[in-house]
Design an enzyme around this catalytic site. Structure first.
Site, short mmCIF file in Angstrom:
data_model
loop_
_atom_site.label_atom_id
_atom_site.label_comp_id
_atom_site.label_asym_id
_atom_site.label_seq_id
_atom_site.Cartn_x
_atom_site.Cartn_y
_atom_site.Cartn_z
N SER A 277 0.86 -1.18 0.00
CA SER A 277 0.00 0.00 0.00
C SER A 277 0.90 1.22 0.00
O SER A 277 2.04 1.15 0.45
CB SER A 277 -0.88 0.01 1.25
OG SER A 277 -1.53 1.26 1.40
N TYR B 12 -1.93 -0.77 10.49
CA TYR B 12 -1.96 -1.02 9.06
C TYR B 12 -0.73 -0.43 8.38
O TYR B 12 -0.07 -1.11 7.58
CB TYR B 12 -3.23 -0.42 8.46
CG TYR B 12 -3.38 -0.63 6.97
CD1 TYR B 12 -3.73 -1.87 6.45
CD2 TYR B 12 -3.18 0.43 6.08
CE1 TYR B 12 -3.88 -2.05 5.09
CE2 TYR B 12 -3.32 0.25 4.72
CZ TYR B 12 -3.67 -0.99 4.22
OH TYR B 12 -3.80 -1.18 2.87
#
Length: 264
Positions: A151, A167
């Site tokens: 990501s 995350y």
């Protein structure tokens, strides 16, 4: 040796692929890309009904697809998935580690069980499956393509969009894992790379999109758009095919230029 055409370099006919989290969103887009290029694809996910719907969609597009129910955060499921993939496909040419989870919370209030949930799926499960497919299929055959879906959150925090330190940390680990494994497994002819999606409409991101508003998010993206159902296909096929055979340890942001913006 005569140089191959572009079409031949991207052709995946005769190749096999395993995609985790392949029943919806980015994983389903990835499965489409691999299948459309000719690969035989196995997709895994936690929910059998979602897998069935995804398989029906892929088959309707002429894609040869198999399914396996697995929770990649659980070691026993990872081992069973590796067994199922190798048993059904014979070997795995392409492994796409896409399954992931997030948890939004302020760092000072982040629950430890939520931290463990994110780390177990995004990092531990990814490592276990990669280890098993690598040592049981790719290393013996001296060939393989591993694509980790990281990501742009791997590059640092962005409090305007999300506060999810677990995350962010997990995706940073995926990026470092990718580079370290590329260095270690290059001698076996295995390419290890990562893609960093930005904001794509998905079950994981829709809560953030609804909360902040799509237009507000687009204002922070140079191309002024969110990712769509096609945007991962090209980068994924580059890294999964012979077109990217001289690329390893690479991280490709697919984020509309968001990661190119320097915060002032």
């Amino acid at each position: 040796m005569q140089a191959r055409t572009v079409q031949q370099l991207f052709n995946l006919h005769g190749r096999t692929a395993l995609v985790t989290g392949g029943s919806r969103g980015l994983g389903l887009q990835i499965a489409h890309a691999l299948g459309e290029a000719g690969a035989r694809v196995m997709i895994s996910a936690r929910k059998a009904d979602e897998l069935e719907r995804a398989a029906a969609e892929l088959k309707a597009s002429g894609i040869d697809v198999l399914t396996a129910v697995a929770d990649v955060s659980r070691e026993a499921d990872v081992m069973a998935l590796a067994d199922a993939a190798l048993g059904s496909l014979g070997h795995v040419d392409i492994l796409v580690n896409n399954a992931g989870a997030t948890w939004g919370a302020l760092a000072e209030e982040h629950p430890i069980d939520a931290w463990d949930k994110v780390m177990n799926l995004n990092v531990r499960g990814l490592f276990l499956l990669t280890r098993e497919i690598g040592k049981r299929s790719m290393i013996p055959r001296k060939s393989g393509k591993i694509v980790n879906i990281a990501s742009v959150a791997a590059l640092g925090g962005n409090v305007k969009l999300m506060q999810a330190i677990g995350y962010h940390t997990s995706k940073g680990a995926v990026l470092t894992f990718t580079r370290a494994l590329a260095a270690e497994w290059g001698r076996y002819g295995i390419n290890v790379n990562a893609i960093g999606p930005g904001v794509f409409p998905s079950k994981m991101a829709n809560g953030m999109i609804d909360h902040l508003g799509a237009d507000n998010i687009k204002e922070n993206i140079p191309l002024n758009r969110l990712g769509d159902d096609e945007d991962l296909k090209g980068p994924l096929l580059l890294l999964a095919s012979d077109a990217g055979k001289h690329m390893s340890g690479v991280f490709i942001p697919v984020d509309g230029g968001a990661s190119a913006v320097i915060a002032g």
